[in-house]
Design a protein around this motif. Structure first.
Motif: not given
Length: 499
Positions: A36, A132, A166
Motif C-alpha cells: 500500500l 483498496i 491496491l
C-alpha cells in the motif's frame, strides 16, 4: 505510515487483536502495508494474489488490513454457483454501498457489456488517493465465466493499474489461484504471489495461552486454522477441549476438515479414495494402491503415480517425503500435509460419527485411545521444521544444516526420525541424526542405545563427526548418559524456534 514498531506498541496491538479474536499475522500485515505504501508513493496500481486453504484466515486477514489501512476500500466476495449476470449485479450493488466511490450515484445499476463494463464502472469511481479493492473467492468468478481472467487482465492493464489502487485477489482453490498468475495465463507477471500459511505454533500459543507441550498438541489438532482456534477457549487443555467438542457434533474441529474434504473432492472418485487411504495411515505407493483400489483391486501404477503427483504438487493436500542420506533411497512415504485434515481422516471422523449418534463419552474415549500413537508420528514434520529454523538462526550446533528430514530403508529397519544435511534428497554431508520420543515417558538409555545402533546404517553418518540430537516430550531420563549427545530438546525449545 508507521512500519517499525517498538515492543510496547506491538504489545498494545496484540492485546487489541486478542480481544477481537485476531492473533498474530504481523509479517503478513506488514507485507500488505508495504505494498500500500508503494501504491501511495508511485500513484500507480499494485496487484497481489493471495492463496491458501479454506479457513486459513485469508478474508479475516484482509479485512483486518482494510480496517486499519485508513484508506477507502471495496470488499467483494463472489458466490459459488450464481450466473455471471447475478455476480455482476451483486458486484455493482456492493460497490455503490461501499465507502470507495467518491460519488456513489456514478455507479450504474447494470453492466450490459458484462465484466468489462463492471470493471469500467469501478475505474470511473476510484478516488485519486490510494484505495483498496478486494475480490474474494476469485476462482468462483472464473468458474462462472471462462473469459473472466482475460477480462480482468485487460481491465487491469488499461484502466485499474493507472490509479493508486491496491488490488487483492483471494482464493481457496490453491491450484486455480496458482494458475491465475502462471506464465501461460492472462494475468501472468501482473500480481505478487502471496501464500497465506496457517498460524504457526507460537501464534497458536499466543491465541490460547497454553504451555509449550499443550500448544504443540493444539497446533496438531487445529492445523493452525483460525476457524477452529476461535472456538477454543483460552487456557483449555487439548484433551479437555476435545472432551467438550464431543458433545457438540457441529463443532468446527469436525466441520472444517469435513467441509474442506467435500469442497476439494466432492465426489468419491479415485483422488478421494487415495487421500482417505493416506489419511488412514497407508504411507507407501504399494499400500496406497491396494487400499485405494478396494474391491476393484489394486490401483494401477500408471494411474496412481500421476494422481499422487497432482495431489502433492498441484493440490498440496499430500506431502511426499524421501529418505535423506548421501545415497538415493526408497521408498517415498506419503502423508496428508495438513495436520487437522490428517487427524480428521485418521481419528476425528470416527469420533464425529459417535458424537452425531449422541455418544459423546464413547467419542472422547475413542479419541484418547488413538491420540497418543497418532501424535507421535504427526509431530515429526513439525519438529523437523523447528530444527531447520533453528539451524538457519544459528541456535543449534549445525548452522549449515539447510534441510532436516528422516531416513529409512525398504524394510523400515531402522527408521531414523531426524537427519540434518546440506541438501535433499541426496546430501553431500550429514551433519546430525536423531530420534523423537513424543510420549509421556522420558528418553532413556535404552532409547539412546537403539538410536546409536540405527545411525550405523545411515549412509553419510560419520561417528565422531556427525552429531546426535534428541527431541523428547518428557525430557531425558535420569539414567541417560548425555556425553555423546549434542542436542536435547523438549517442547519449550521446539516452540521457541517460531519466536
Amino acid at each position: 505510515m508507521r512500519y517499525y514498531v517498538d515492543k510496547i506498541y506491538i504489545d498494545s496491538i496484540y492485546m487489541e487483536r486478542r480481544m477481537s479474536g485476531f492473533v498474530g499475522r504481523f509479517a503478513e500485515l506488514a507485507a500488505l502495508r508495504k505494498r500500500l505504501s508503494r501504491v501511495s508513493e508511485t500513484a500507480t496500481g499494485t496487484a497481489v494474489a493471495i492463496r491458501g486453504r479454506r479457513q486459513v484466515g485469508k478474508s479475516r486477514l484482509v479485512q483486518e488490513f482494510c480496517d486499519s489501512a485508513g484508506v477507502p476500500y471495496f470488499f467483494f466476495t463472489a458466490t459459488k454457483g450464481v450466473s455471471p449476470v447475478e455476480a455482476i449485479a451483486s458486484f455493482l450493488v456492493e460497490l455503490k454501498e461501499s465507502g470507495l466511490p467518491v460519488d456513489p450515484e456514478l455507479v450504474p445499476e447494470s453492466a450490459p457489456g458484462g465484466w468489462p463494463d463492471a470493471f469500467r464502472a469501478l475505474a470511473n469511481v476510484l478516488p485519486q488517493a490510494p484505495a483498496i479493492v478486494v475480490l474474494d473467492e476469485l476462482p468462483w468468478l472464473s468458474e462462472q465465466d471462462e473469459s473472466f481472467d482475460g477480462v480482468l487482465q485487460t481491465a487491469w492493464d488499461r484502466l485499474l493499474s493507472r490509479h493508486p489502487l491496491l488490488l487483492l485477489l483471494l482464493g481457496s482453490d490453491i491450484h486455480m489461484m496458482e494458475r491465475l498468475t502462471a506464465y501461460d495465463r492472462p494475468f501472468y507477471g501482473r500480481a505478487d504471489n502471496f501464500v497465506l500459511a496457517p498460524l504457526n505454533p507460537s501464534e497458536v500459543g499466543q491465541a490460547l495461552d497454553l504451555d509449550a507441550a499443550d500448544t504443540i498438541d493444539a497446533h496438531l489438532i487445529t492445523g493452525g486454522l483460525p476457524g477452529i482456534l476461535r472456538s477454543w477457549p483460552q487456557r483449555t487443555a487439548p484433551l479437555e477441549f476435545i472432551h467438550q467438542e464431543c458433545a457438540d457434533p457441529a463443532a468446527p474441529v469436525f466441520g472444517i476438515p469435513e467441509a474442506t474434504l467435500l469442497a476439494e473432492f466432492p465426489t468419491p472418485d479415485q483422488a478421494r479414495r487415495v487421500i482417505e487411504a493416506v489419511g488412514s495411515g497407508e504411507r507407501t505407493h504399494a499400500t496406497i494402491a491396494a487400499s485405494a483400489g478396494g474391491t476393484a483391486g489394486t490401483v494401477p501404477s500408471g494411474s496412481l503415480s500421476p494422481l499422487l503427483r497432482r495431489l502433492s504438487q498441484e493440490k498440496h493436500v499430500i506431502a511426499a517425503d524421501q529418505p535423506l542420506s548421501t545415497r538415493p533411497g526408497k521408498p517415498t512415504l506419503y502423508r496428508v500435509a495438513d495436520s487437522n485434515l490428517r487427524l480428521y481422516l485418521a481419528v476425528l471422523r470416527a469420533v464425529h460419527d459417535l458424537a452425531r449418534r449422541g455418544r459423546p463419552k464413547q467419542a472422547y474415549d475413542l479419541f484418547v485411545r488413538r491420540w497418543t500413537s497418532w501424535r507421535g508420528k504427526a509431530v515429526e514434520p513439525l519438529i523437523r521444521d523447528a530444527l531447520e529454523l533453528a539451524a538457519a538462526s544459528g541456535t543449534v550446533p549445525w548452522p549449515n544444516a539447510e534441510v532436516v528430514g528422516g531416513w529409512w530403508n525398504r524394510q523400515f529397519n531402522p527408521e531414523i526420525d531426524l537427519v540434518g544435511a546440506d541438501r535433499s534428497p541426496v546430501a553431500s554431508q550429514i551433519y546430525f541424526a536423531g530420534s523423537i520420543k513424543w510420549l509421556n515417558s522420558p528418553f532413556d538409555r535404552h532409547d539412546l542405545k537403539a538410536l546409536l545402533a540405527s545411525v550405523r546404517h545411515l549412509p553419510g553418518f560419520e561417528p565422531g563427526e556427525s552429531g546426535l540430537a534428541i527431541v523428547s516430550l518428557s525430557g531425558a531420563g535420569a539414567d541417560l548418559d548425555t556425553a555423546d549427545v549434542d542436542l536435547i530438546w523438549g517442547p519449550a525449545e521446539v516452540l521457541s524456534t517460531w519466536g
